[in-house]
Design a protein around this motif. Sequence first.
Motif, PDB file in Angstrom:
ATOM      1  N   ARG A   1       6.182  15.838  -9.696  1.00  0.00           N
ATOM      2  CA  ARG A   1       4.949  15.188  -9.258  1.00  0.00           C
ATOM      3  C   ARG A   1       5.207  13.867  -8.544  1.00  0.00           C
ATOM      4  NH1 ARG A   1       2.117  14.951 -15.044  1.00  0.00           N
ATOM      5  NH2 ARG A   1       4.121  13.934 -15.421  1.00  0.00           N
ATOM      6  N   THR A   2       6.413  13.337  -8.669  1.00  0.00           N
ATOM      7  CA  THR A   2       6.727  12.018  -8.127  1.00  0.00           C
ATOM      8  C   THR A   2       6.482  11.957  -6.621  1.00  0.00           C
ATOM      9  OG1 THR A   2       8.360  11.689  -9.881  1.00  0.00           O
ATOM     10  CG2 THR A   2       8.542  10.260  -7.943  1.00  0.00           C
ATOM     11  N   GLY A   3       6.754  13.033  -5.917  1.00  0.00           N
ATOM     12  CA  GLY A   3       6.571  13.045  -4.469  1.00  0.00           C
ATOM     13  C   GLY A   3       5.137  12.893  -4.024  1.00  0.00           C
ATOM     14  N   SER A   4       4.179  13.086  -4.929  1.00  0.00           N
ATOM     15  CA  SER A   4       2.755  12.904  -4.613  1.00  0.00           C
ATOM     16  C   SER A   4       2.240  11.524  -5.007  1.00  0.00           C
ATOM     17  CB  SER A   4       1.913  13.968  -5.333  1.00  0.00           C
ATOM     18  OG  SER A   4       2.225  15.256  -4.874  1.00  0.00           O
ATOM     19  N   ARG A   5       3.152  10.659  -5.499  1.00  0.00           N
ATOM     20  CA  ARG A   5       2.730   9.361  -6.028  1.00  0.00           C
ATOM     21  C   ARG A   5       3.333   8.192  -5.250  1.00  0.00           C
ATOM     22  NH1 ARG A   5       3.453  10.593 -12.581  1.00  0.00           N
ATOM     23  NH2 ARG A   5       2.034  12.389 -12.645  1.00  0.00           N
ATOM     24  N   SER A   6       3.802   8.433  -4.049  1.00  0.00           N
ATOM     25  CA  SER A   6       4.446   7.386  -3.257  1.00  0.00           C
ATOM     26  C   SER A   6       3.422   6.349  -2.794  1.00  0.00           C
ATOM     27  CB  SER A   6       5.161   8.000  -2.051  1.00  0.00           C
ATOM     28  OG  SER A   6       4.246   8.708  -1.233  1.00  0.00           O
ATOM     29  N   PRO A   7       3.885   5.152  -2.408  1.00  0.00           N
ATOM     30  CA  PRO A   7       2.969   4.069  -2.052  1.00  0.00           C
ATOM     31  C   PRO A   7       2.032   4.406  -0.891  1.00  0.00           C
ATOM     32  CG  PRO A   7       5.155   3.190  -2.461  1.00  0.00           C
ATOM     33  CD  PRO A   7       5.288   4.687  -2.457  1.00  0.00           C
ATOM     34  N   MET A   8       0.824   3.892  -0.980  1.00  0.00           N
ATOM     35  CA  MET A   8      -0.161   4.032   0.090  1.00  0.00           C
ATOM     36  C   MET A   8       0.395   3.430   1.372  1.00  0.00           C
ATOM     37  SD  MET A   8      -3.127   5.071   1.084  1.00  0.00           S
ATOM     38  CE  MET A   8      -4.386   4.738   2.333  1.00  0.00           C
ATOM     39  N   GLN A   9       0.170   4.110   2.475  1.00  0.00           N
ATOM     40  CA  GLN A   9       0.681   3.693   3.776  1.00  0.00           C
ATOM     41  C   GLN A   9      -0.444   3.027   4.573  1.00  0.00           C
ATOM     42  OE1 GLN A   9       3.463   7.593   3.261  1.00  0.00           O
ATOM     43  NE2 GLN A   9       2.174   7.512   5.087  1.00  0.00           N
ATOM     44  N   TRP A  10      -0.452   1.687   4.525  1.00  0.00           N
ATOM     45  CA  TRP A  10      -1.546   0.937   5.124  1.00  0.00           C
ATOM     46  C   TRP A  10      -1.348   0.692   6.623  1.00  0.00           C
ATOM     47  CZ3 TRP A  10      -5.796   0.851   2.541  1.00  0.00           C
ATOM     48  CH2 TRP A  10      -5.766   0.915   1.142  1.00  0.00           C
ATOM     49  N   ASP A  11      -0.138   0.321   7.008  1.00  0.00           N
ATOM     50  CA  ASP A  11       0.098  -0.022   8.409  1.00  0.00           C
ATOM     51  C   ASP A  11       1.593   0.064   8.705  1.00  0.00           C
ATOM     52  OD1 ASP A  11       1.278  -2.451   7.420  1.00  0.00           O
ATOM     53  OD2 ASP A  11      -0.704  -3.385   7.375  1.00  0.00           O
ATOM     54  N   ASN A  12       2.019  -0.473   9.823  1.00  0.00           N
ATOM     55  CA  ASN A  12       3.428  -0.398  10.215  1.00  0.00           C
ATOM     56  C   ASN A  12       4.220  -1.653   9.877  1.00  0.00           C
ATOM     57  OD1 ASN A  12       3.461   2.248  11.249  1.00  0.00           O
ATOM     58  ND2 ASN A  12       2.535   1.549  13.171  1.00  0.00           N
ATOM     59  N   SER A  13       3.677  -2.507   9.025  1.00  0.00           N
ATOM     60  CA  SER A  13       4.407  -3.703   8.612  1.00  0.00           C
ATOM     61  C   SER A  13       5.407  -3.345   7.518  1.00  0.00           C
ATOM     62  CB  SER A  13       3.431  -4.782   8.133  1.00  0.00           C
ATOM     63  OG  SER A  13       2.741  -4.351   6.965  1.00  0.00           O
ATOM     64  N   THR A  14       6.021  -4.355   6.907  1.00  0.00           N
ATOM     65  CA  THR A  14       7.023  -4.132   5.860  1.00  0.00           C
ATOM     66  C   THR A  14       6.492  -3.213   4.769  1.00  0.00           C
ATOM     67  OG1 THR A  14       7.956  -6.329   6.259  1.00  0.00           O
ATOM     68  CG2 THR A  14       8.484  -5.284   4.156  1.00  0.00           C
ATOM     69  N   ASN A  15       7.278  -2.208   4.423  1.00  0.00           N
ATOM     70  CA  ASN A  15       6.910  -1.263   3.358  1.00  0.00           C
ATOM     71  C   ASN A  15       5.526  -0.656   3.574  1.00  0.00           C
ATOM     72  OD1 ASN A  15       9.362  -1.707   1.932  1.00  0.00           O
ATOM     73  ND2 ASN A  15       8.496  -3.550   0.984  1.00  0.00           N
ATOM     74  N   ALA A  16       5.215  -0.392   4.829  1.00  0.00           N
ATOM     75  CA  ALA A  16       3.931   0.220   5.209  1.00  0.00           C
ATOM     76  C   ALA A  16       2.735  -0.589   4.723  1.00  0.00           C
ATOM     77  CB  ALA A  16       3.852   1.658   4.700  1.00  0.00           C
ATOM     78  N   GLY A  17       2.940  -1.907   4.540  1.00  0.00           N
ATOM     79  CA  GLY A  17       1.845  -2.770   4.112  1.00  0.00           C
ATOM     80  C   GLY A  17       1.524  -2.686   2.638  1.00  0.00           C
ATOM     81  N   PHE A  18       2.293  -1.882   1.887  1.00  0.00           N
ATOM     82  CA  PHE A  18       2.043  -1.739   0.444  1.00  0.00           C
ATOM     83  C   PHE A  18       2.519  -2.954  -0.329  1.00  0.00           C
ATOM     84  CE2 PHE A  18       4.247  -0.519  -3.571  1.00  0.00           C
ATOM     85  CZ  PHE A  18       3.118  -0.345  -4.359  1.00  0.00           C
ATOM     86  N   SER A  19       3.687  -3.496   0.009  1.00  0.00           N
ATOM     87  CA  SER A  19       4.306  -4.562  -0.781  1.00  0.00           C
ATOM     88  C   SER A  19       5.292  -5.335   0.075  1.00  0.00           C
ATOM     89  CB  SER A  19       5.045  -3.956  -1.984  1.00  0.00           C
ATOM     90  OG  SER A  19       5.801  -4.926  -2.673  1.00  0.00           O
ATOM     91  N   THR A  20       5.446  -6.625  -0.254  1.00  0.00           N
ATOM     92  CA  THR A  20       6.461  -7.454   0.410  1.00  0.00           C
ATOM     93  C   THR A  20       7.780  -7.449  -0.353  1.00  0.00           C
ATOM     94  OG1 THR A  20       5.686  -9.421  -0.775  1.00  0.00           O
ATOM     95  CG2 THR A  20       4.709  -8.968   1.405  1.00  0.00           C
TER      96      THR A  20
END
Length: 512
Positions: free
Chosen positions: A372-391
Amino acid sequence: MSRHPAWLDNAIFYQIYPQSFCDSNGDGIGDFQGIISKLDYIKDLGCNAIWMNPCFESPFLDAGYDIADYYKAAPRYGTNDDLIQLFDEVHKRGMHILLDLVPGHTSWNHPWFKASMKAERNEYTDRYVWTDSVWEEAAGYGSLRGISERDGSCLVNFFTHQPALNYGFFNPERPWQQPIDAEGPRKTLEAMMDVMRFWLSRGCDGFRVDMAGSLVKNDKDGKGTIALWQKVRAFLDKEFPEAAIISEWGEPDKALEGGFHMDFLFQSGPSHYNDLFRCEEPYFSSRGKGDVTAFVDKYVEYHNKTKNKGLICIPSGNHDIDRLARTLHGDELKVAFAFLLTMPGAPYIYYGDEIGMRYVEGLHSVEGGYRRTGSRSPMQWDNSTNAGFSTAPVEKLYIPLDPAADRPTAAAQMADPTSLRSEVQRLIALRQAHPALQNFGEIEFVHAGYPLMYLRSSGDENLLVIINPSAEEKRVEYAQTLGTCIYQLNSAVRQDGNTLVVPAQSASVFRK
């Protein structure tokens, strides 16, 4: 119709997996303040309600479904005050929020369980299900053995670290199996209602209940568990009449008899939900080799059993199953959402499904996720660092991101009127503009196959939905006039005498 909170009439839920949604403090794990910062995004999409996965104190051996303190927010997400602020911010936007209640088991770190392991009797001795001897296991259940001075084996609900709370046995067969009206099971239920009372009084709008049909043991027909939930419903009607309770049961007739306002059709059980999206040949695949008939037959059966009693809900996905975009792609996803957002029952959109987030392949298990881990990856907000999920540094992220260069983002899709998110937003607006499409509108299936056709109605409004996921044009007999088209995805349906010509990968809604 049975009584329900009025806000459920047109509720459209967005499921938030808190550790993967938005990280506000740079530690690599999502948190309450991150969620607060994205509430306007959820409202802009059109969702007016939230279901959030467990957020309480936990050792996180099962991603928070192993609770160590029902009354304390997990520090990695924030404080109780932060959680109450989240409730307030949700309400300021005219939205509602459900917490995830896990009544069937706790973590083995919970103080209740530690007390129950003691040899001397105490108020928690019967809070969990124990056999009389360490040498005896309960047939059909896993157990914890040899872990304490108390003589006995403790039943577990799933993982080894999740001891089962004691709600009794409907048909006791062994001396240690307490009946449902014994003091131990009664105290357990009272303790769980106290948990509900605590959070409802602080602004929570209700609960999605984990494994709701599994509480009473040796209860083949669910009669004991139904009776248990009827007591909970009576408590809520008296003290919190606007609170909603939604069950993970998968058998709506039982769940709604127990007093739940709605029940999920989900991956296990007899609903044929997987036939639609997640099988070798999903119905919504453009290959057109799927079969929707078993789903429709079971849905009609449930609908007839639960008519005017509650809601049957079909989620886009959740944290326990593969992402929708693992089996469906491109316009297949748009057609699938046209179905999800024109069916009765409250829709549930799993975070990221609205932008077509993919299942991330090849990940190691995180916090008991396993496949199930593959369905729990971070939300992809934008093209910034870590897709905008976290710094945070990439190695500190809760779960690795989708590494693909073309991974979808919310920002890009919000700017594109032809994107999946834009289509979902359009469909939600359509649903909210037409009572017949909303949660309590009636449904009558007209044709089950390619295409799928059904009538939705409420009061004087009658709408015909026509969906063809196949890559091939389909024809079907239909002697009536179509009416006015109020929604169209891709090409238009044509009427040739008593025959409808339904274009490939299309969805349409007509006002009759």
